[in-house]
Design a protein around this motif. Structure first.
Motif, PDB file in Angstrom:
ATOM      1  N   GLY A 102       0.796  -1.219   0.000  1.00 27.35           N
ATOM      2  CA  GLY A 102       0.000   0.000   0.000  1.00 27.35           C
ATOM      3  C   GLY A 102       0.826   1.265   0.000  1.00 27.35           C
ATOM      4  N   VAL A 103       1.896   1.272   0.799  1.00 26.90           N
ATOM      5  CA  VAL A 103       2.674   2.501   0.989  1.00 26.90           C
ATOM      6  C   VAL A 103       3.467   2.882  -0.256  1.00 26.90           C
ATOM      7  CG1 VAL A 103       4.566   3.553   2.306  1.00 26.90           C
ATOM      8  CG2 VAL A 103       2.810   2.220   3.487  1.00 26.90           C
ATOM      9  N   ILE A 104       4.106   1.907  -0.898  1.00 25.04           N
ATOM     10  CA  ILE A 104       4.927   2.228  -2.066  1.00 25.04           C
ATOM     11  C   ILE A 104       4.081   2.782  -3.220  1.00 25.04           C
ATOM     12  CG2 ILE A 104       6.481   1.268  -3.817  1.00 25.04           C
ATOM     13  CD1 ILE A 104       7.746   1.638  -1.063  1.00 25.04           C
ATOM     14  N   PRO A 105       2.965   2.126  -3.598  1.00 31.99           N
ATOM     15  CA  PRO A 105       2.117   2.732  -4.626  1.00 31.99           C
ATOM     16  C   PRO A 105       1.598   4.110  -4.217  1.00 31.99           C
ATOM     17  CG  PRO A 105       1.551   0.433  -4.374  1.00 31.99           C
ATOM     18  CD  PRO A 105       2.505   0.769  -3.265  1.00 31.99           C
ATOM     19  N   MET A 106       1.271   4.293  -2.936  1.00 31.73           N
ATOM     20  CA  MET A 106       0.789   5.596  -2.472  1.00 31.73           C
ATOM     21  C   MET A 106       1.829   6.685  -2.721  1.00 31.73           C
ATOM     22  SD  MET A 106      -0.105   6.842   1.406  1.00 31.73           S
ATOM     23  CE  MET A 106       1.658   6.968   1.788  1.00 31.73           C
ATOM     24  N   LEU A 107       3.100   6.370  -2.448  1.00 35.21           N
ATOM     25  CA  LEU A 107       4.160   7.349  -2.667  1.00 35.21           C
ATOM     26  C   LEU A 107       4.340   7.653  -4.153  1.00 35.21           C
ATOM     27  CD1 LEU A 107       6.810   6.078  -0.105  1.00 35.21           C
ATOM     28  CD2 LEU A 107       5.415   8.141   0.071  1.00 35.21           C
ATOM     29  N   GLY A 108       4.326   6.599  -4.983  1.00 36.06           N
ATOM     30  CA  GLY A 108       4.477   6.805  -6.425  1.00 36.06           C
ATOM     31  C   GLY A 108       3.347   7.626  -7.005  1.00 36.06           C
ATOM     32  N   ILE A 109       2.116   7.280  -6.622  1.00 35.19           N
ATOM     33  CA  ILE A 109       0.946   8.015  -7.119  1.00 35.19           C
ATOM     34  C   ILE A 109       0.948   9.436  -6.570  1.00 35.19           C
ATOM     35  CG2 ILE A 109      -1.581   8.147  -6.967  1.00 35.19           C
ATOM     36  CD1 ILE A 109      -1.576   5.051  -7.126  1.00 35.19           C
ATOM     37  N   GLY A 110       1.325   9.585  -5.295  1.00 38.50           N
ATOM     38  CA  GLY A 110       1.346  10.922  -4.689  1.00 38.50           C
ATOM     39  C   GLY A 110       2.323  11.854  -5.385  1.00 38.50           C
ATOM     40  N   PHE A 111       3.516  11.354  -5.704  1.00 34.85           N
ATOM     41  CA  PHE A 111       4.501  12.183  -6.401  1.00 34.85           C
ATOM     42  C   PHE A 111       3.999  12.542  -7.796  1.00 34.85           C
ATOM     43  CE2 PHE A 111       8.294  12.768  -9.075  1.00 34.85           C
ATOM     44  CZ  PHE A 111       8.876  13.820  -8.392  1.00 34.85           C
ATOM     45  N   HIS A 112       3.389  11.559  -8.467  1.00 36.06           N
ATOM     46  CA  HIS A 112       2.891  11.808  -9.812  1.00 36.06           C
ATOM     47  C   HIS A 112       1.781  12.858  -9.810  1.00 36.06           C
ATOM     48  CE1 HIS A 112       1.697  11.149 -13.927  1.00 36.06           C
ATOM     49  NE2 HIS A 112       0.468  10.876 -13.531  1.00 36.06           N
ATOM     50  N   THR A 113       0.831  12.774  -8.869  1.00 32.58           N
ATOM     51  CA  THR A 113      -0.263  13.745  -8.845  1.00 32.58           C
ATOM     52  C   THR A 113       0.237  15.132  -8.439  1.00 32.58           C
ATOM     53  OG1 THR A 113      -0.861  13.043  -6.597  1.00 32.58           O
ATOM     54  CG2 THR A 113      -2.061  12.030  -8.414  1.00 32.58           C
ATOM     55  N   PHE A 114       1.324  15.183  -7.654  1.00 32.17           N
ATOM     56  CA  PHE A 114       1.939  16.472  -7.332  1.00 32.17           C
ATOM     57  C   PHE A 114       2.478  17.123  -8.595  1.00 32.17           C
ATOM     58  CE2 PHE A 114       5.644  18.987  -5.804  1.00 32.17           C
ATOM     59  CZ  PHE A 114       4.965  19.868  -4.971  1.00 32.17           C
ATOM     60  N   ALA A 193      13.605  21.180 -16.842  1.00 32.49           N
ATOM     61  CA  ALA A 193      13.272  20.878 -15.444  1.00 32.49           C
ATOM     62  C   ALA A 193      11.993  20.052 -15.356  1.00 32.49           C
ATOM     63  CB  ALA A 193      13.130  22.175 -14.645  1.00 32.49           C
ATOM     64  N   LEU A 194      10.976  20.454 -16.135  1.00 30.69           N
ATOM     65  CA  LEU A 194       9.718  19.702 -16.122  1.00 30.69           C
ATOM     66  C   LEU A 194       9.931  18.297 -16.686  1.00 30.69           C
ATOM     67  CD1 LEU A 194       6.703  19.677 -15.510  1.00 30.69           C
ATOM     68  CD2 LEU A 194       6.287  20.554 -17.819  1.00 30.69           C
ATOM     69  N   GLY A 195      10.763  18.193 -17.721  1.00 29.31           N
ATOM     70  CA  GLY A 195      11.070  16.883 -18.290  1.00 29.31           C
ATOM     71  C   GLY A 195      11.716  15.960 -17.274  1.00 29.31           C
ATOM     72  N   ALA A 196      12.620  16.506 -16.456  1.00 22.41           N
ATOM     73  CA  ALA A 196      13.267  15.708 -15.414  1.00 22.41           C
ATOM     74  C   ALA A 196      12.241  15.231 -14.386  1.00 22.41           C
ATOM     75  CB  ALA A 196      14.362  16.527 -14.725  1.00 22.41           C
ATOM     76  N   LEU A 197      11.325  16.117 -13.985  1.00 20.91           N
ATOM     77  CA  LEU A 197      10.291  15.754 -13.012  1.00 20.91           C
ATOM     78  C   LEU A 197       9.347  14.701 -13.572  1.00 20.91           C
ATOM     79  CD1 LEU A 197       9.466  19.288 -11.575  1.00 20.91           C
ATOM     80  CD2 LEU A 197      10.589  17.420 -10.361  1.00 20.91           C
ATOM     81  N   LEU A 198       8.965  14.871 -14.829  1.00 13.79           N
ATOM     82  CA  LEU A 198       8.075  13.885 -15.466  1.00 13.79           C
ATOM     83  C   LEU A 198       8.746  12.519 -15.551  1.00 13.79           C
ATOM     84  CD1 LEU A 198       6.494  15.922 -18.419  1.00 13.79           C
ATOM     85  CD2 LEU A 198       5.323  15.074 -16.386  1.00 13.79           C
ATOM     86  N   SER A 199      10.021  12.504 -15.922  1.00  8.46           N
ATOM     87  CA  SER A 199      10.748  11.249 -16.041  1.00  8.46           C
ATOM     88  C   SER A 199      10.919  10.576 -14.682  1.00  8.46           C
ATOM     89  CB  SER A 199      12.116  11.496 -16.681  1.00  8.46           C
ATOM     90  OG  SER A 199      12.689  10.288 -17.123  1.00  8.46           O
ATOM     91  N   LEU A 200      11.175  11.372 -13.661  1.00  6.98           N
ATOM     92  CA  LEU A 200      11.284  10.856 -12.295  1.00  6.98           C
ATOM     93  C   LEU A 200       9.984  10.185 -11.867  1.00  6.98           C
ATOM     94  CD1 LEU A 200      13.540  11.005 -10.073  1.00  6.98           C
ATOM     95  CD2 LEU A 200      12.274  12.942  -9.132  1.00  6.98           C
ATOM     96  N   SER A 201       8.848  10.851 -12.148  1.00 10.78           N
ATOM     97  CA  SER A 201       7.552  10.276 -11.774  1.00 10.78           C
ATOM     98  C   SER A 201       7.252   9.029 -12.594  1.00 10.78           C
ATOM     99  CB  SER A 201       6.434  11.313 -11.948  1.00 10.78           C
ATOM    100  OG  SER A 201       6.155  11.562 -13.300  1.00 10.78           O
ATOM    101  N   ALA A 202       7.663   9.012 -13.864  1.00 13.81           N
ATOM    102  CA  ALA A 202       7.442   7.830 -14.704  1.00 13.81           C
ATOM    103  C   ALA A 202       8.207   6.629 -14.162  1.00 13.81           C
ATOM    104  CB  ALA A 202       7.859   8.117 -16.143  1.00 13.81           C
ATOM    105  N   GLY A 203       9.445   6.843 -13.738  1.00 15.99           N
ATOM    106  CA  GLY A 203      10.227   5.756 -13.159  1.00 15.99           C
ATOM    107  C   GLY A 203       9.552   5.187 -11.925  1.00 15.99           C
ATOM    108  N   ALA A 204       8.992   6.068 -11.094  1.00 17.10           N
ATOM    109  CA  ALA A 204       8.287   5.619  -9.893  1.00 17.10           C
ATOM    110  C   ALA A 204       7.032   4.825 -10.258  1.00 17.10           C
ATOM    111  CB  ALA A 204       7.912   6.824  -9.028  1.00 17.10           C
ATOM    112  N   LEU A 205       6.278   5.297 -11.253  1.00 19.38           N
ATOM    113  CA  LEU A 205       5.033   4.625 -11.639  1.00 19.38           C
ATOM    114  C   LEU A 205       5.304   3.269 -12.283  1.00 19.38           C
ATOM    115  CD1 LEU A 205       2.898   7.602 -13.016  1.00 19.38           C
ATOM    116  CD2 LEU A 205       2.781   6.506 -10.776  1.00 19.38           C
TER     117      LEU A 205
END
Length: 244
Positions: A102-114, A193-205
């Protein structure tokens, strides 16, 4: 504040509201949700992995030449956090051994929605029309995102009332928060900068979908799990098409 700010804030709150409706709907029909959790897991894996490969990763690669590095950082960072959580929380407290589901998906989804909140700020700053196009695609996945976050937290052993609060904070509140944090900085957030953030969130997802959700679904081998997975892929295709 100008009209662009209020429009971006209103639409980000709308996204959070749609997510919240998903959370409270599945809380209201908890028994049905628990019986079908495996199908939601398969559906979530289809959405997260497909949306990442079809849209988020290609978009980030086009914006930042170092995006592959950030993709790896996102994937491995969440893996290392998972190892930490397993070693120092789950192994020392056997009653919490399933928390990672539960916690790991929550963190990945939370970062992505941020990061979604950043996209609202930037897209509406480009033009109102561009912002509304982005809104259509993002709101489409908010309802199931809330359901998935809540169900996985409960499946991991989090108490239902606490799961509602955590799911709301991670999957809903982070979107307007991301918008409010990013809007004053929008003129200074360049494409790289936005590309780096998007890629970071993609790796998490991708990590969440491929290493947490799919293996758990395969263990249970429900009859229509492949149908649910295909449904998630289809929803991701619709989201991507709506943003095209």
């Amino acid at each position: 504040m100008d009209d662009t700010f209020w429009t971006a804030l209103t639409t980000s709150i709308l996204a959070a509201l749609v997510t919240s409706i998903g959370i409270f709907t599945i809380r209201r029909f908890a028994d049905w949700g628990h019986r079908n959790t495996t199908y939601f897991i398969c559906f979530a894996a289809g959405v997260l992995i497909s949306a990442s490969f079809l849209h988020i990763i290609p978009k980030s690669f086009s914006m930042n030449p170092d995006a592959p590095v950030w993709l790896l950082v996102g994937f491995m960072g969440l893996h290392l956090f998972n190892r930490f959580l397993t070693a120092f929380v789950c192994e020392k407290n056997p009653a919490r051994k399933d928390y990672v589901i539960g916690v790991i998906p929550m963190l990945g989804i939370g970062f992505h929605t941020f990061i979604d909140g950043f996209i609202y700020s930037i897209s509406f700053s480009v033009s109102i029309f561009t912002g509304y196009l982005a809104t259509v695609g993002m709101v489409l996945h908010e309802f199931p995102e809330g359901i998935i976050t809540y169900l996985l937290l409960v499946r991991g052993g989090v108490a239902p009332k606490v799961a509602v609060m955590l799911a709301f904070l991670a999957a809903a509140a982070t979107t307007p928060l991301g918008m409010l944090v990013s809007y004053p900085l929008v003129n200074n957030i360049d494409q790289q900068a936005l590309g780096a953030l998007l890629s970071l969130s993609a790796g998490a997802l991708v990590y969440v979908g491929a290493t947490h959700l799919l293996p758990r679904a395969e263990q249970e081998q429900k009859k229509f799990s492949l149908v649910a997975l295909a449904g998630g892929v289809l929803v991701a295709v619709v989201i991507v098409a709506s943003k095209a």
